[in-house]
Design a protein around this motif. Structure first.
Motif, PDB file in Angstrom:
ATOM      1  N   ASP A 173       1.365  -1.341   0.135  1.00  0.00           N
ATOM      2  CA  ASP A 173      -0.043  -0.130   0.112  1.00  0.00           C
ATOM      3  C   ASP A 173       1.216   1.081   0.077  1.00  0.00           C
ATOM      4  N   ALA A 174       2.447   0.955   0.698  1.00  0.00           N
ATOM      5  CA  ALA A 174       3.052   2.686   0.638  1.00  0.00           C
ATOM      6  C   ALA A 174       2.655   2.729  -0.503  1.00  0.00           C
ATOM      7  N   GLU A 175       3.589   1.349  -0.974  1.00  0.00           N
ATOM      8  CA  GLU A 175       4.300   1.971  -2.717  1.00  0.00           C
ATOM      9  C   GLU A 175       3.476   2.221  -4.056  1.00  0.00           C
ATOM     10  N   ALA A 176       1.808   2.516  -3.626  1.00  0.00           N
ATOM     11  CA  ALA A 176       0.507   2.393  -4.522  1.00  0.00           C
ATOM     12  C   ALA A 176       0.888   4.434  -4.823  1.00  0.00           C
ATOM     13  N   ARG A 177       0.483   4.408  -6.252  1.00  0.00           N
ATOM     14  CA  ARG A 177      -0.080   5.691  -6.315  1.00  0.00           C
ATOM     15  C   ARG A 177      -1.198   5.566  -7.644  1.00  0.00           C
ATOM     16  N   LEU A 178      -1.836   6.180  -6.802  1.00  0.00           N
ATOM     17  CA  LEU A 178      -3.497   6.103  -7.750  1.00  0.00           C
ATOM     18  C   LEU A 178      -4.356   6.673  -7.795  1.00  0.00           C
ATOM     19  N   PRO A 179      -4.381   7.368  -8.647  1.00  0.00           N
ATOM     20  CA  PRO A 179      -4.984   8.809  -8.789  1.00  0.00           C
ATOM     21  C   PRO A 179      -5.695   8.973  -7.578  1.00  0.00           C
ATOM     22  N   ASP A 180      -6.248  10.751  -7.416  1.00  0.00           N
ATOM     23  CA  ASP A 180      -6.262  11.096  -6.277  1.00  0.00           C
ATOM     24  C   ASP A 180      -8.028  11.221  -6.238  1.00  0.00           C
ATOM     25  N   HIS A 181      -8.853  10.648  -7.425  1.00  0.00           N
ATOM     26  CA  HIS A 181     -10.048  10.503  -6.960  1.00  0.00           C
ATOM     27  C   HIS A 181     -10.430   9.120  -6.751  1.00  0.00           C
ATOM     28  N   VAL A 182      -9.611   8.006  -6.327  1.00  0.00           N
ATOM     29  CA  VAL A 182      -9.836   6.653  -6.028  1.00  0.00           C
ATOM     30  C   VAL A 182      -9.502   6.794  -4.368  1.00  0.00           C
ATOM     31  N   ASP A 183     -10.174   6.403  -4.180  1.00  0.00           N
ATOM     32  CA  ASP A 183     -10.628   6.309  -2.410  1.00  0.00           C
ATOM     33  C   ASP A 183     -10.445   4.635  -1.722  1.00  0.00           C
ATOM     34  N   LEU A 184      -9.616   5.482  -1.402  1.00  0.00           N
ATOM     35  CA  LEU A 184      -8.808   2.917  -0.881  1.00  0.00           C
ATOM     36  C   LEU A 184      -9.021   3.043   0.802  1.00  0.00           C
ATOM     37  N   ASP A 185     -10.312   3.445   1.089  1.00  0.00           N
ATOM     38  CA  ASP A 185     -10.983   3.058   2.142  1.00  0.00           C
ATOM     39  C   ASP A 185     -10.803   0.826   2.580  1.00  0.00           C
ATOM     40  N   LYS A 186     -10.231   0.602   3.270  1.00  0.00           N
ATOM     41  CA  LYS A 186     -10.339  -0.974   3.531  1.00  0.00           C
ATOM     42  C   LYS A 186     -11.748  -1.132   3.880  1.00  0.00           C
ATOM     43  N   GLN A 187     -11.900  -0.698   5.117  1.00  0.00           N
ATOM     44  CA  GLN A 187     -12.828  -1.174   5.723  1.00  0.00           C
ATOM     45  C   GLN A 187     -13.567  -1.246   4.675  1.00  0.00           C
ATOM     46  N   ALA A 188     -14.560  -0.169   3.842  1.00  0.00           N
ATOM     47  CA  ALA A 188     -15.002   0.070   1.857  1.00  0.00           C
ATOM     48  C   ALA A 188     -15.640  -1.498   1.628  1.00  0.00           C
ATOM     49  N   LEU A 189     -13.644  -1.207   1.465  1.00  0.00           N
ATOM     50  CA  LEU A 189     -13.384  -2.013   0.201  1.00  0.00           C
ATOM     51  C   LEU A 189     -13.568  -3.442   1.226  1.00  0.00           C
ATOM     52  N   ASP A 190     -12.762  -3.877   2.372  1.00  0.00           N
ATOM     53  CA  ASP A 190     -13.660  -5.300   2.995  1.00  0.00           C
ATOM     54  C   ASP A 190     -15.369  -6.017   2.508  1.00  0.00           C
ATOM     55  N   ARG A 191     -15.343  -4.154   3.188  1.00  0.00           N
ATOM     56  CA  ARG A 191     -17.049  -4.943   2.978  1.00  0.00           C
ATOM     57  C   ARG A 191     -17.954  -4.992   1.877  1.00  0.00           C
ATOM     58  N   GLU A 192     -17.204  -3.841   0.870  1.00  0.00           N
ATOM     59  CA  GLU A 192     -17.384  -4.708  -0.607  1.00  0.00           C
ATOM     60  C   GLU A 192     -17.019  -5.874  -1.290  1.00  0.00           C
TER      61      GLU A 192
END
Length: 109
Positions: A21-40
């Motif tokens: 995750d520390a190396e990840a460079r994603l566009p500003d509009h992408v929200d990587l909320d881990k809890q939301a992703l886990d729920r989805e």
């Protein structure tokens, strides 16, 4: 169910994925909320399990998934992650090796 939060366009062909995750460079509009992703992911897994049970109970159709890759390419991990939570009664995994002499004497299909 919401749209996938990580558009594929954020990863053009030829890019190297981040290993952490520390190396990840994603566009500003992408929200990587881990809890939301886990729920989805949990919701999608439940839905996939429900559909797999229905398909197996119907007994008239099947879904063929083919994973091809070299040794250590992640096929086993993919199987565990995608099919692990499903009812194993309706999942059959088969490994294909080099064809035998008899198999080579027959048409491919």
């Amino acid at each position: 169910m919401s749209a996938h939060p990580l558009p594929l366009s954020a990863h053009p062909p030829g890019t190297t994925p981040a290993l952490s995750d520390a190396e990840a460079r994603l566009p500003d509009h992408v929200d990587l909320d881990k809890q939301a992703l886990d729920r989805e992911l949990d919701q999608l897994t439940e839905r996939l399990d429900e559909l797999q049970r229905r398909l197996h109970a119907e007994g008239a159709r099947a879904l063929l998934v083919v994973l091809q890759g070299r040794d250590a390419s992640g096929k086993d991990g993919t199987m565990r992650k995608v099919f692990g939570p499903l009812d194993q009664l309706g999942v059959v995994a088969t490994s294909f090796k080099a064809p035998t002499g008899e198999e080579l004497r027959h048409d491919f299909l």
